[in-house]
Design a protein around this motif. Sequence first.
Motif, PDB file in Angstrom:
ATOM      1  N   GLU A 152       0.821  -1.204   0.000  1.00  0.00           N
ATOM      2  CA  GLU A 152       0.000   0.000   0.000  1.00  0.00           C
ATOM      3  C   GLU A 152       0.858   1.258   0.000  1.00  0.00           C
ATOM      4  O   GLU A 152       0.559   2.237  -0.696  1.00  0.00           O
ATOM      5  CB  GLU A 152      -0.930   0.002   1.220  1.00  0.00           C
ATOM      6  CG  GLU A 152      -1.917   1.161   1.254  1.00  0.00           C
ATOM      7  CD  GLU A 152      -2.826   1.199   0.036  1.00  0.00           C
ATOM      8  OE1 GLU A 152      -3.193   2.318  -0.378  1.00  0.00           O
ATOM      9  OE2 GLU A 152      -3.168   0.120  -0.496  1.00  0.00           O
ATOM     10  N   LYS A 155       2.268   1.885  -3.440  1.00  0.00           N
ATOM     11  CA  LYS A 155       1.249   2.453  -4.335  1.00  0.00           C
ATOM     12  C   LYS A 155       1.042   3.940  -4.066  1.00  0.00           C
ATOM     13  O   LYS A 155       0.826   4.730  -5.002  1.00  0.00           O
ATOM     14  CB  LYS A 155      -0.067   1.691  -4.167  1.00  0.00           C
ATOM     15  CG  LYS A 155      -0.028   0.269  -4.700  1.00  0.00           C
ATOM     16  CD  LYS A 155      -1.355  -0.441  -4.488  1.00  0.00           C
ATOM     17  CE  LYS A 155      -1.337  -1.849  -5.052  1.00  0.00           C
ATOM     18  NZ  LYS A 155      -2.630  -2.555  -4.827  1.00  0.00           N
ATOM     19  N   ASP A 159       1.641   6.945  -6.851  1.00  0.00           N
ATOM     20  CA  ASP A 159       0.615   7.941  -7.186  1.00  0.00           C
ATOM     21  C   ASP A 159       1.129   9.366  -7.008  1.00  0.00           C
ATOM     22  O   ASP A 159       0.844  10.244  -7.840  1.00  0.00           O
ATOM     23  CB  ASP A 159      -0.621   7.728  -6.311  1.00  0.00           C
ATOM     24  CG  ASP A 159      -1.391   6.467  -6.683  1.00  0.00           C
ATOM     25  OD1 ASP A 159      -1.173   5.960  -7.801  1.00  0.00           O
ATOM     26  OD2 ASP A 159      -2.198   5.994  -5.859  1.00  0.00           O
ATOM     27  N   TYR A 190       3.585  -7.242  -7.899  1.00  0.00           N
ATOM     28  CA  TYR A 190       3.215  -5.873  -8.272  1.00  0.00           C
ATOM     29  C   TYR A 190       4.361  -5.197  -9.030  1.00  0.00           C
ATOM     30  O   TYR A 190       4.137  -4.504 -10.029  1.00  0.00           O
ATOM     31  CB  TYR A 190       2.864  -5.066  -7.024  1.00  0.00           C
ATOM     32  CG  TYR A 190       2.557  -3.604  -7.287  1.00  0.00           C
ATOM     33  CD1 TYR A 190       1.296  -3.211  -7.707  1.00  0.00           C
ATOM     34  CD2 TYR A 190       3.539  -2.627  -7.124  1.00  0.00           C
ATOM     35  CE1 TYR A 190       1.014  -1.870  -7.966  1.00  0.00           C
ATOM     36  CE2 TYR A 190       3.264  -1.294  -7.372  1.00  0.00           C
ATOM     37  CZ  TYR A 190       1.999  -0.918  -7.788  1.00  0.00           C
ATOM     38  OH  TYR A 190       1.736   0.402  -8.055  1.00  0.00           O
ATOM     39  N   ASN A 194       4.293  -3.752 -12.952  1.00  0.00           N
ATOM     40  CA  ASN A 194       4.303  -2.300 -13.108  1.00  0.00           C
ATOM     41  C   ASN A 194       5.681  -1.724 -13.420  1.00  0.00           C
ATOM     42  O   ASN A 194       5.942  -0.547 -13.173  1.00  0.00           O
ATOM     43  CB  ASN A 194       3.754  -1.654 -11.826  1.00  0.00           C
ATOM     44  CG  ASN A 194       2.273  -1.898 -11.647  1.00  0.00           C
ATOM     45  OD1 ASN A 194       1.441  -1.193 -12.206  1.00  0.00           O
ATOM     46  ND2 ASN A 194       1.944  -2.927 -10.871  1.00  0.00           N
TER      47      ASN A 194
END
Length: 248
Positions: A152, A155, A159, A190, A194
Amino acid sequence: MKTVQLKNTHIPAVALGTWSWGTGANGGDAIFGNNLMDEDLKPIFNEAMNAGLNLWDTAAVYGMGASETILGKFIHGRDDVLISTKFTPMGDQSDDAVEESFAGSLKRLGKDHVDILWIHNPKNVRRWTSKLIPLMKSGKVKYVGVSNHSLEEIKIAVDILAQEGLQLSAVQNHYSLLYRSSEEAGIIEYCKANDLLFFSYMVLEQGALTGKYSAQNPFKAGTRRGDAFNEEVFAKLENLSLRWLQKY
């Protein structure tokens, strides 16, 4: 000024760590029980460079500047070395902490830029990730990464940078046969999905998985490594090895 980021393929897959370089607070003597200084380390540095291993990973807190200072001596006058260093969020720090820490790192390294700058831990992710943006846009930092972050938190960092047209390039987490949280939490998957490079650190658990050390030949007592891998832990590792051998 337009900021252009290079693709992650320009970053080597292997970085050589310098946590054990130098002495002092959080240095090689306190953590590992060694006293590795310039004369011990220069032949190793030269051998690695000759083998094509040119990405060196350090941090401002490794020996509280000692590691960066030694590395700075070795790379002086060279243009074939890639440098990775870190800002470490701690307690009460001013909003200028990233810039001030980074300026100190550049001075010790004798550089005007670094190839990778990491946020060393996830304390206040939103606050410190945003402080990377001016350094990236100025060209002083080519790539940025996060270390010891959860999925988390990764991420969130992604962002924040994306809002400025920038990208997170890499994740550096503890990962080994004994410590697989990045795998279990989906972080490695992940990263693959990505275009994030995943760097594993402590893959041999500071030497505990090399076979060199054991309950009969332990790490130096009174060090962080010695406390973490005491006789009881080595006994468990030996039992694991026996069960693995019996199975296969």
